[in-house]
Structure formats: structure tokens, C-alpha cells
Design an enzyme around this catalytic site. Structure first.
Site, PDB file in Angstrom:
ATOM      1  N   TYR A 149       6.339  -3.455  -0.478  1.00  0.00           N
ATOM      2  CA  TYR A 149       6.351  -2.355   0.497  1.00  0.00           C
ATOM      3  C   TYR A 149       5.682  -2.811   1.805  1.00  0.00           C
ATOM      4  O   TYR A 149       6.201  -2.588   2.897  1.00  0.00           O
ATOM      5  CB  TYR A 149       5.619  -1.152  -0.118  1.00  0.00           C
ATOM      6  CG  TYR A 149       5.365   0.005   0.819  1.00  0.00           C
ATOM      7  CD1 TYR A 149       6.391   0.853   1.203  1.00  0.00           C
ATOM      8  CD2 TYR A 149       4.076   0.271   1.297  1.00  0.00           C
ATOM      9  CE1 TYR A 149       6.150   1.930   2.047  1.00  0.00           C
ATOM     10  CE2 TYR A 149       3.821   1.339   2.136  1.00  0.00           C
ATOM     11  CZ  TYR A 149       4.867   2.169   2.510  1.00  0.00           C
ATOM     12  OH  TYR A 149       4.615   3.225   3.351  1.00  0.00           O
ATOM     13  N   GLN A 218     -12.748   1.878  -5.597  1.00  0.00           N
ATOM     14  CA  GLN A 218     -11.916   1.424  -4.477  1.00  0.00           C
ATOM     15  C   GLN A 218     -12.008   2.457  -3.335  1.00  0.00           C
ATOM     16  O   GLN A 218     -12.067   3.654  -3.600  1.00  0.00           O
ATOM     17  CB  GLN A 218     -10.461   1.174  -4.914  1.00  0.00           C
ATOM     18  CG  GLN A 218      -9.672   2.357  -5.420  1.00  0.00           C
ATOM     19  CD  GLN A 218      -9.837   2.603  -6.920  1.00  0.00           C
ATOM     20  OE1 GLN A 218     -10.863   2.298  -7.511  1.00  0.00           O
ATOM     21  NE2 GLN A 218      -8.825   3.198  -7.538  1.00  0.00           N
ATOM     22  N   ARG A 220     -10.885   4.169   0.511  1.00  0.00           N
ATOM     23  CA  ARG A 220      -9.763   4.453   1.414  1.00  0.00           C
ATOM     24  C   ARG A 220     -10.234   5.474   2.464  1.00  0.00           C
ATOM     25  O   ARG A 220     -11.259   6.139   2.280  1.00  0.00           O
ATOM     26  CB  ARG A 220      -8.587   5.095   0.653  1.00  0.00           C
ATOM     27  CG  ARG A 220      -7.872   4.208  -0.361  1.00  0.00           C
ATOM     28  CD  ARG A 220      -7.115   3.055   0.282  1.00  0.00           C
ATOM     29  NE  ARG A 220      -6.352   2.308  -0.705  1.00  0.00           N
ATOM     30  CZ  ARG A 220      -6.846   1.322  -1.457  1.00  0.00           C
ATOM     31  NH1 ARG A 220      -8.112   0.970  -1.345  1.00  0.00           N
ATOM     32  NH2 ARG A 220      -6.072   0.689  -2.317  1.00  0.00           N
TER      33      ARG A 220
HETATM   34  P1  NAD Z   1       8.375  10.614   2.300  1.00  0.00           P
HETATM   35  O1  NAD Z   1       8.792   9.778   1.141  1.00  0.00           O
HETATM   36  O2  NAD Z   1       7.945  12.007   2.035  1.00  0.00           O
HETATM   37  O3  NAD Z   1       9.545  10.658   3.375  1.00  0.00           O
HETATM   38  C1  NAD Z   1      10.474   9.632   3.544  1.00  0.00           C
HETATM   39  C2  NAD Z   1      11.853  10.269   3.557  1.00  0.00           C
HETATM   40  O4  NAD Z   1      12.839   9.246   3.746  1.00  0.00           O
HETATM   41  C3  NAD Z   1      12.204  10.953   2.225  1.00  0.00           C
HETATM   42  O5  NAD Z   1      12.450  12.333   2.442  1.00  0.00           O
HETATM   43  C4  NAD Z   1      13.454  10.243   1.750  1.00  0.00           C
HETATM   44  O6  NAD Z   1      14.411  11.078   1.136  1.00  0.00           O
HETATM   45  C5  NAD Z   1      13.988   9.655   3.063  1.00  0.00           C
HETATM   46  N1  NAD Z   1      14.890   8.557   2.779  1.00  0.00           N
HETATM   47  C6  NAD Z   1      14.702   7.535   1.897  1.00  0.00           C
HETATM   48  N2  NAD Z   1      15.794   6.767   1.850  1.00  0.00           N
HETATM   49  C7  NAD Z   1      16.684   7.300   2.726  1.00  0.00           C
HETATM   50  C8  NAD Z   1      18.017   6.948   3.090  1.00  0.00           C
HETATM   51  N3  NAD Z   1      18.631   5.897   2.549  1.00  0.00           N
HETATM   52  N4  NAD Z   1      18.646   7.724   4.008  1.00  0.00           N
HETATM   53  C9  NAD Z   1      18.034   8.812   4.533  1.00  0.00           C
HETATM   54  N5  NAD Z   1      16.771   9.188   4.226  1.00  0.00           N
HETATM   55  C10 NAD Z   1      16.113   8.440   3.321  1.00  0.00           C
HETATM   56  O7  NAD Z   1       7.247   9.787   3.049  1.00  0.00           O
HETATM   57  P2  NAD Z   1       6.208  10.247   4.168  1.00  0.00           P
HETATM   58  O8  NAD Z   1       4.876  10.315   3.533  1.00  0.00           O
HETATM   59  O9  NAD Z   1       6.708  11.415   4.928  1.00  0.00           O
HETATM   60  O10 NAD Z   1       6.202   8.942   5.092  1.00  0.00           O
HETATM   61  C11 NAD Z   1       6.999   8.831   6.263  1.00  0.00           C
HETATM   62  C12 NAD Z   1       6.930   7.416   6.777  1.00  0.00           C
HETATM   63  O11 NAD Z   1       5.569   7.033   7.027  1.00  0.00           O
HETATM   64  C13 NAD Z   1       7.482   6.366   5.796  1.00  0.00           C
HETATM   65  O12 NAD Z   1       8.141   5.365   6.521  1.00  0.00           O
HETATM   66  C14 NAD Z   1       6.243   5.796   5.162  1.00  0.00           C
HETATM   67  O13 NAD Z   1       6.445   4.490   4.679  1.00  0.00           O
HETATM   68  C15 NAD Z   1       5.264   5.856   6.309  1.00  0.00           C
HETATM   69  N6  NAD Z   1       3.869   5.905   5.831  1.00  0.00           N
HETATM   70  C16 NAD Z   1       3.415   7.019   5.200  1.00  0.00           C
HETATM   71  C17 NAD Z   1       2.105   7.052   4.748  1.00  0.00           C
HETATM   72  C18 NAD Z   1       1.539   8.259   4.050  1.00  0.00           C
HETATM   73  O14 NAD Z   1       0.385   8.230   3.655  1.00  0.00           O
HETATM   74  N7  NAD Z   1       2.302   9.341   3.859  1.00  0.00           N
HETATM   75  C19 NAD Z   1       1.254   5.955   4.936  1.00  0.00           C
HETATM   76  C20 NAD Z   1       1.766   4.822   5.563  1.00  0.00           C
HETATM   77  C21 NAD Z   1       3.076   4.819   6.034  1.00  0.00           C
END
Ligand code: NAD
Length: 324
Positions: A149, A218, A220
Site C-alpha cells: 500500500y 505502538q 500513532r
Molecule cells: P475509503 O476506502 O473509505 O474510500 C476510498 C473509496 O474509493 C471507496 O469508497 C472505494 O469504493 C473507492 N474505490 C476503490 N476502488 C475504486 C474503483 N476501482 N473505482 C472507483 N472507486 C473506487 O478510504 P478513505 O479513508 O476515504 O481514504 C481516501 C483516500 O485517502 C485514499 O486514497 C486513502 O488511501 C487515503 N488515505 C486515507 C487515510 C485514512 O486514515 N482514512 C490515511 C492515509 C491515506
């Protein structure tokens, strides 16, 4: 009227971002594989579509949006990204989405594109001491994330920044550190630590023990979602590309997090430490760069956000518990 596109608008942060942009007066299109699971979307237009498909991306980016937020990703908490079972999906799905979306924006001559990277891209070797992790933006290399990831995020950061360099786009990259709040995944395997702990405590009686992965030492930091959105929109509207941390500097151990939530719930909770995926030993946001570039720092203490989140998750637990 200004227009915005939110990719991942059915997800936790994307759904909150849509609501915020609507409050600001934007016309908003959301796109995701699914609608938000816990509430109605505020988007003017919501497309259900798979962003791994180039043709879908072209259809979604059918106009020159003023702001594009690319948040869609195949992701989850430690139980999803650190077990190794989903590595191929995480790498392939998220990288494909990111490549397709930046290309579709470029072809539509869209300037302002935000990309959400993650603190998981920081090298594991700087995060072995739980009391002294190093996560300044310039500590990213030599790269050594502890998960696929994190590697995918690092790759995609570079993709978005290379389009800025070579194609004159105003791409902006943030490294989110553990964002939490109401309307986030709270069960099913993709939930993160704050939501999982709130759920376990909401289901527990005073005096019960809840299971904690690892020794709980741990560390955070956790950022409340509204604060994350303030920093996100500020970054997209600035001339600064990043990568920049968006997180809180209020570092706690997982054991301390449990104690805070137990206190909010008014329950005495014991901890049963069991083996499980835990990620790096320590991580904290380093906010020096964002303070300098965007004059921003989080304003809410962790406890305030946890109080709102616990209240929401407790209501979900109650609504999902069969009546005797
Ligand atoms: P989340 O999983 O709730 O939202 C991601 C969304 O992307 C989901 O609703 C999923 O259905 C959609 N998705 C996945 N594959 C897809 C596809 N092929 N086509 C269309 N949509 C698709 O995650 P989040 O917590 O809202 O995070 C949002 C972003 O922030 C992500 O990129 C995540 O990696 C990043 N991020 C989040 C956190 C956190 O703590 N929440 C921390 C670091 C980074």
C-alpha cells in the site's frame, strides 16, 4: 458556479469532502464503485463507475472541472493492508486508478488536481522507536515502506508530481496520517484503529476486556476528518505542490487511545493483547512544512474528535444489535 470532481466520493473522506464543497457553493460530481453506505450523498451528480476503466475515467472527466480530488483507492485498516492477502489488488487497482485519472485530467486540460497519498509511504527504518518516529517530508528516501500500500502511494505521488513538472498541471500531493470521524467504516475488516476500538468498547460492558493487536505500545496520531478537509482544500488552492503531511502531532499509543475512548464511554475496559497486524512501531505527523507553506495546523484535541466519533459508532452498534 465553480465545479469539483471527487473520486472516491462513496468513501469516508470523499463523502465528507463532497458535503464540504457543496457548503462552499460548488457544483459537485462524485464517482465511486458505491454510494456512501451510511448517509445520502450531497453530490449534484453521482456516477457509479470503476475508475480502473479508462473509458469510465474519460466519461467522468467530461468537462474542465475547477478542482479534482483523487481519493479513490483500494484500501483499509491494518487488517486489510498489512496481512499480505490483498497486496496484488492494492497495487494493481490503486495504481491503475491513479494512472487513468491523471491522464483523463491532463487530456481535459484540467489544472488543479489533488492526490491523497499516505504516511504509510515513509520508510519503516525511521519508525522503529515508538517514542521518536521520523516522518518529515524529506525523510522519504531511501524508500522502504512496510507495505505494498505504501509503495503504491509512493509511486503514484511521483506520477502526479511528474505531470506537474512535464505538463504544467497544478497537481498537489498530501500524505494523510490516520484520518477518523463519523461516517467511516466501523466494521467488516476495512475499519481503522479508532473505529475498531470505538466499536469494541461500544459493544463491551464495564469490566470487560477488549482485544488489541500487539502490545498496544505502538504509537500513532489521528486527525479528525473536518480538519483534514480544511488542509486538503487549502493545499489544492495554493501554489504549493507538496508532498506534505496532513496529520495531527498529538501522538498516543494504542493503549492510550483505548483508555481515552473508554473514558468517553464511561466504562472500565481491560485490554487483552493478542497477535495481529500492527504496522510500524511509531508514527507521528511532522507539521513543520505545512505550517510554513499553508499556515495551517490542526486545532482540535484528539479527545474532541473521538467524542463525536464514539457517539456515532455507538449509535450504529445500537441500531445493529438485535433487540432481546
Ligand atoms: P475509503 O476506502 O473509505 O474510500 C476510498 C473509496 O474509493 C471507496 O469508497 C472505494 O469504493 C473507492 N474505490 C476503490 N476502488 C475504486 C474503483 N476501482 N473505482 C472507483 N472507486 C473506487 O478510504 P478513505 O479513508 O476515504 O481514504 C481516501 C483516500 O485517502 C485514499 O486514497 C486513502 O488511501 C487515503 N488515505 C486515507 C487515510 C485514512 O486514515 N482514512 C490515511 C492515509 C491515506
Amino acid at each position: 458556479m465553480k465545479t469539483a470532481l471527487v473520486c472516491g466520493a462513496g468513501g469516508f473522506i470523499g463523502n465528507h469532502l463532497v458535503s464540504r464543497l457543496k457548503r462552499e457553493g460548488f457544483w459537485v460530481r462524485g464517482v465511486d464503485l458505491k454510494l456512501p453506505p451510511y448517509c445520502d450523498t450531497d453530490a449534484d451528480d453521482f456516477m457509479i463507475g470503476d475508475l480502473r476503466d479508462q473509458a469510465i475515467c474519460r466519461a467522468v472527466v467530461d468537462r474542465r472541472f475547477d478542482e479534482v480530488y483523487q481519493l479513490a483507492a483500494d484500501m483499509g485498516g491494518a487488517g486489510y493492508i498489512f496481512t499480505g492477502e490483498h497486496d496484488a489488488d492494492v497495487m494493481h487497482n490503486s495504481a491503475t486508478i491513479n494512472l487513468n485519472m491523471i491522464d483523463a485530467c491532463y487530456k481535459r486540460t484540467i489544472k488543479n488536481v489533488f492526490y491523497s497519498s499516505s504516511a504509510c509511504m515513509y520508510p519503516a527504518y525511521n519508525q522503529e522507536d515508538p517514542l521518536n518516529p521520523k516522518c518529515s517530508e524529506d525523510s522519504a528516501y531511501p524508500a522502504a515502506p512496510d507495505s505494498e500500500y505504501g509503495w503504491e502511494k509512493l509511486f503514484s505521488e511521483r506520477v502526479y508530481l511528474s505531470f506537474r513538472r512535464n505538463h504544467g498541471m497544478k497537481t498537489h500531493v498530501a500524505r494523510y496520517h490516520n484520518i477518523f470521524g463519523p461516517l467511516g467504516t466501523w466494521d467488516g475488516g476495512k475499519e481503522k484503529a479508532p473505529a475498531a476500538i470505538c466499536r469494541k468498547i461500544a459493544r463491551a460492558k464495564s469490566g470487560d476486556a477488549i482485544e488489541i493487536w500487539g502490545d498496544g505500545e505502538q504509537t500513532r496520531s489521528f486527525l479528525y476528518v473536518e480538519e483534514c478537509l480544511e488542509a486538503t482544500t487549502r493545499l489544492l488552492r495554493s501554489s504549493f505542490s507538496g508532498p506534505v503531511n496532513i496529520g495531527s502531532e498529538e501522538m498516543v499509543s494504542i493503549n492510550q487511545l483505548v483508555d481515552i475512548v473508554a473514558d468517553i464511554a464511561g466504562k472500565r475496559i481491560d485490554k487483552n493483547h493478542i497477535p495481529g497486524p500492527t504496522g510500524v512501531r511509531g508514527r507521528n505527523s511532522d507539521n513543520r512544512l505545512i505550517r510554513e507553506k499553508l499556515s495551517w495546523a490542526p486545532s482540535q484535541p484528539l479527545r474532541e474528535g473521538l467524542t463525536k466519533t464514539y457517539a456515532w459508532i455507538e449509535a450504529q452498534v445500537r441500531a445493529n444489535t438485535p433487540q432481546k
